[in-house]
Design a protein around this motif. Structure first.
Motif, PDB file in Angstrom:
ATOM      1  N   ASN A 225       1.157  -0.863   0.035  1.00  0.00           N
ATOM      2  CA  ASN A 225       0.397  -0.020   0.111  1.00  0.00           C
ATOM      3  C   ASN A 225       1.035   1.600   0.044  1.00  0.00           C
ATOM      4  N   GLY A 226       2.023   1.512   0.399  1.00  0.00           N
ATOM      5  CA  GLY A 226       2.744   2.035   0.641  1.00  0.00           C
ATOM      6  C   GLY A 226       3.647   2.675  -0.542  1.00  0.00           C
ATOM      7  N   ALA A 227       4.113   1.686  -1.249  1.00  0.00           N
ATOM      8  CA  ALA A 227       5.349   1.128  -2.272  1.00  0.00           C
ATOM      9  C   ALA A 227       4.367   0.843  -3.758  1.00  0.00           C
ATOM     10  N   HIS A 228       3.089   0.380  -3.736  1.00  0.00           N
ATOM     11  CA  HIS A 228       3.410  -0.443  -5.492  1.00  0.00           C
ATOM     12  C   HIS A 228       2.689   0.598  -5.694  1.00  0.00           C
ATOM     13  N   PRO A 229       2.065   2.185  -6.504  1.00  0.00           N
ATOM     14  CA  PRO A 229       0.787   2.437  -6.370  1.00  0.00           C
ATOM     15  C   PRO A 229       0.612   2.255  -7.535  1.00  0.00           C
ATOM     16  N   GLU A 230       1.335   1.698  -9.025  1.00  0.00           N
ATOM     17  CA  GLU A 230       1.074   0.971 -10.114  1.00  0.00           C
ATOM     18  C   GLU A 230       0.622  -0.639  -9.960  1.00  0.00           C
ATOM     19  N   LEU A 231       0.454  -1.179  -9.107  1.00  0.00           N
ATOM     20  CA  LEU A 231       0.247  -2.337  -8.825  1.00  0.00           C
ATOM     21  C   LEU A 231      -0.892  -2.716  -8.383  1.00  0.00           C
ATOM     22  N   LEU A 232      -1.020  -2.288  -7.061  1.00  0.00           N
ATOM     23  CA  LEU A 232      -2.637  -1.880  -6.792  1.00  0.00           C
ATOM     24  C   LEU A 232      -3.346  -1.199  -7.713  1.00  0.00           C
ATOM     25  N   ASN A 233      -3.279  -0.910  -9.203  1.00  0.00           N
ATOM     26  CA  ASN A 233      -4.161  -0.668  -9.452  1.00  0.00           C
ATOM     27  C   ASN A 233      -4.921  -1.505 -10.567  1.00  0.00           C
ATOM     28  N   SER A 234      -4.462  -3.119  -9.770  1.00  0.00           N
ATOM     29  CA  SER A 234      -4.932  -4.177 -10.420  1.00  0.00           C
ATOM     30  C   SER A 234      -4.871  -5.359  -9.036  1.00  0.00           C
ATOM     31  N   LEU A 235      -3.446  -5.315  -8.713  1.00  0.00           N
ATOM     32  CA  LEU A 235      -3.932  -6.632  -7.482  1.00  0.00           C
ATOM     33  C   LEU A 235      -4.314  -5.913  -6.191  1.00  0.00           C
ATOM     34  N   GLN A 236      -4.696  -7.359  -5.892  1.00  0.00           N
ATOM     35  CA  GLN A 236      -5.292  -7.465  -4.658  1.00  0.00           C
ATOM     36  C   GLN A 236      -4.544  -8.045  -3.896  1.00  0.00           C
ATOM     37  N   GLU A 237      -4.717  -7.173  -2.570  1.00  0.00           N
ATOM     38  CA  GLU A 237      -3.322  -6.986  -1.677  1.00  0.00           C
ATOM     39  C   GLU A 237      -3.358  -8.959  -0.878  1.00  0.00           C
ATOM     40  N   PHE A 238      -3.894  -9.531  -1.586  1.00  0.00           N
ATOM     41  CA  PHE A 238      -4.307 -10.503  -0.311  1.00  0.00           C
ATOM     42  C   PHE A 238      -4.706 -11.808  -1.530  1.00  0.00           C
ATOM     43  N   ASP A 239      -4.553 -12.837  -1.329  1.00  0.00           N
ATOM     44  CA  ASP A 239      -4.576 -14.114  -2.520  1.00  0.00           C
ATOM     45  C   ASP A 239      -5.269 -14.967  -1.487  1.00  0.00           C
ATOM     46  N   ASP A 240      -6.197 -14.917  -0.874  1.00  0.00           N
ATOM     47  CA  ASP A 240      -6.764 -16.292   0.143  1.00  0.00           C
ATOM     48  C   ASP A 240      -8.377 -15.434   0.563  1.00  0.00           C
ATOM     49  N   ASN A 286     -12.246  -6.140  -8.843  1.00  0.00           N
ATOM     50  CA  ASN A 286     -12.931  -6.072  -9.670  1.00  0.00           C
ATOM     51  C   ASN A 286     -12.821  -5.185 -10.834  1.00  0.00           C
ATOM     52  N   GLY A 287     -13.355  -5.852 -11.545  1.00  0.00           N
ATOM     53  CA  GLY A 287     -13.157  -4.737 -13.616  1.00  0.00           C
ATOM     54  C   GLY A 287     -11.987  -4.615 -13.954  1.00  0.00           C
ATOM     55  N   THR A 288     -11.318  -5.036 -13.425  1.00  0.00           N
ATOM     56  CA  THR A 288     -10.078  -5.138 -14.325  1.00  0.00           C
ATOM     57  C   THR A 288      -9.613  -6.423 -14.457  1.00  0.00           C
ATOM     58  N   VAL A 289      -8.795  -6.944 -15.491  1.00  0.00           N
ATOM     59  CA  VAL A 289      -8.691  -8.641 -16.413  1.00  0.00           C
ATOM     60  C   VAL A 289      -6.913  -8.567 -16.499  1.00  0.00           C
ATOM     61  N   SER A 290      -6.039  -7.913 -16.392  1.00  0.00           N
ATOM     62  CA  SER A 290      -4.253  -7.611 -16.481  1.00  0.00           C
ATOM     63  C   SER A 290      -4.269  -6.328 -15.686  1.00  0.00           C
ATOM     64  N   MET A 291      -3.187  -7.110 -14.924  1.00  0.00           N
ATOM     65  CA  MET A 291      -1.436  -5.744 -14.521  1.00  0.00           C
ATOM     66  C   MET A 291      -1.004  -5.117 -15.520  1.00  0.00           C
ATOM     67  N   THR A 292      -2.290  -3.735 -15.472  1.00  0.00           N
ATOM     68  CA  THR A 292      -1.619  -2.961 -16.851  1.00  0.00           C
ATOM     69  C   THR A 292      -1.770  -1.443 -15.812  1.00  0.00           C
ATOM     70  N   MET A 293      -1.446  -0.245 -16.596  1.00  0.00           N
ATOM     71  CA  MET A 293      -1.581   0.649 -15.521  1.00  0.00           C
ATOM     72  C   MET A 293      -3.330   1.265 -15.568  1.00  0.00           C
ATOM     73  N   ASP A 294      -4.214   0.602 -17.150  1.00  0.00           N
ATOM     74  CA  ASP A 294      -5.487   0.592 -16.803  1.00  0.00           C
ATOM     75  C   ASP A 294      -6.612  -0.335 -16.475  1.00  0.00           C
TER      76      ASP A 294
END
Length: 433
Positions: A225-240, A286-294
């Motif tokens: 949350n404090g380091a990866h703004p680009e990644l968190l446009n698509s990735l959940q912080e948890f996977d379980d 929700n609403g994203t399908v790929s690890m891209t900026m948009d």
């Protein structure tokens, strides 16, 4: 809880077993160190302990080397170095994949100095000794004498296996069992038809940090949350969905997506092979399908037999040196190779369908933006971590069981593996430390 601050590998190496005293001190530290804490300082910066890591883990365990799609035809090869061991992987007759020590049997020169290419034969650039793609020595010149036996000087083989398109190598004479890993990877990666992928982009960065810090950083999103703004446009912080931090909305999203994936007959279940391998498919935001900026597709041509881009991410962990994300439109694979006590090479490859056309189906620069940014952010985090650990003030600190369970699992795996492999190694080689 008090933990020893700066443990030492103090005893000098003996002449008979130059790393023996380091091994004994390492085993003692592992035996005394409490679970749930970071490791004592020497594990992150000591040259002799680094050499033990290479010899007891990287020369004994199965390592991710590359993807089979990188060598699609006869004569295609890739190279890598594991510690001081250069390796070549080449496709030979009938599609058979071979791995060899990238070392000429004449005077030890490295055979192939490039990272990849295509050859008819393997020819040493020093004196032109020539090898077949299956490692047999074919030509050594007439100066070796009439009694010279070519059959005694083939390339030295390296154990290699393919699992779901991943190539794993092991330098050990008797590699550990790998059948369960192969079956699991084959099952989860079948929908992607990995033989029919290609590398769209490759990036390699050298991090001034111990390899374990690189892996530790990857195994938690406490810092995201404090380091990866680009990644968190698509990735959940948890996977379980059993994660105590998971929200009701996330659990509902998971259930809905899992039903979709079931209907497509695409595996998603969380599967572990000990603490070393972890595979699970989880939704992106929700609403994203790929690890891209948009959050939209990076490649219009989907992989394998997939019919939807909305596949979340198939997250694949393989310790000690790889993590990976497979989405519907492209995949991102990561390989970690230690270069020194405080130097680590991280290689990232973006994969797409082999028939996807650059500039039509995908834009490499757009595809790589998220992970280029994330890799650089992680590099800086690992390097700052290393600088702090090098301080006299460092002592092992406690991991969060909630946010850093993946780090705890990694450290537990590392400790157990190092203890087992050091314990059954009678004498480790002299190293230039």
């Amino acid at each position: 809880m008090d933990v020893v601050a700066n443990s030492s590998l103090a005893p000098s190496p003996s002449q008979d077993d130059p790393l023996g005293s380091a091994r004994e001190a390492t085993l003692e530290m592992l035996g005394q160190h409490p679970q749930g804490f970071s490791l004592p300082q020497p594990f992150y910066n000591d040259a002799r302990l680094f050499q033990l890591d290479i010899q007891a883990i990287f020369e004994r365990e199965w390592l991710f080397a590359g993807m089979s799609c990188e060598i699609p035809a006869k004569g295609n090869f890739i190279t890598l170095s594991i510690g001081d061991n250069p390796i070549i992987i080449v496709r030979g007759d009938g599609g058979t994949i071979h791995a060899f020590h990238n070392v000429c049997r004449h005077r030890g020169s490295r055979l192939c100095p490039t990272e990849s290419g295509k050859v008819a034969k393997l020819v040493c650039p020093y004196h032109q000794w020539t090898y077949e793609l299956d490692g047999r020595l074919l030509f050594a010149g007439s100066d070796m004498g009439t009694n010279f036996d070519l059959g005694q000087y083939g390339l030295k083989p390296v154990a290699i296996t393919e699992a779901g398109g991943f190539l794993f190598v092991c330098l050990a004479d008797n590699p550990p069992a790998i059948d369960e890993l192969k079956a699991t990877f084959d099952h989860y990666l079948a929908p992607y038809d990995t033989e029919n992928l290609k590398v769209a982009v490759t990036s390699s960065i050298e991090e001034t940090a111990n390899w374990k810090l690189v892996i530790e950083n990857n195994r938690e999103c406490y810092h995201c949350n404090g380091a990866h703004p680009e990644l968190l446009n698509s990735l959940q912080e948890f996977d379980d969905s059993d994660d105590p931090r998971a929200t009701p909305a996330y659990r509902e999203l998971v259930a809905r997506k899992q039903a979709d994936w079931d209907a497509m007959q695409v595996p998603w279940q969380l599967t572990r092979i000990g603490k070393r391998n972890r595979l699970t498919r989880t939704p992106l935001l929700n609403g994203t399908v790929s690890m891209t900026m948009d959050g939209k597709v990076a490649c219009k041509r989907l992989m394998g037999r997939l019919t939807s881009a909305d596949m979340g991410s198939l997250r694949i962990l393989h310790l000690p040196n790889s993590w990976n994300h497979f989405m519907g439109d492209h995949a991102v694979v990561f390989r970690v190779l230690p270069l020194g006590p405080q130097r680590t090479l991280v290689t990232t490859k973006w994969l797409v369908h082999k028939d996807a056309v650059e500039g039509v189906d995908y834009d490499p620069e757009q595809m790589r933006k998220v992970w280029d940014a994330t890799n650089d952010q992680d590099r800086r985090l690992a390097e700052e971590n290393q600088r702090g650990i090098n301080s006299l003030a460092y002592q092992p600190g406690p991991y969060s069981a909630t946010y850093e369970f993946g780090v705890i699992d990694f450290i537990d795996w590392y400790r157990e593996t190092l203890q087992n492999n050091l314990g059954d190694t009678p004498a480790l080689r002299l190293a230039q430390v």
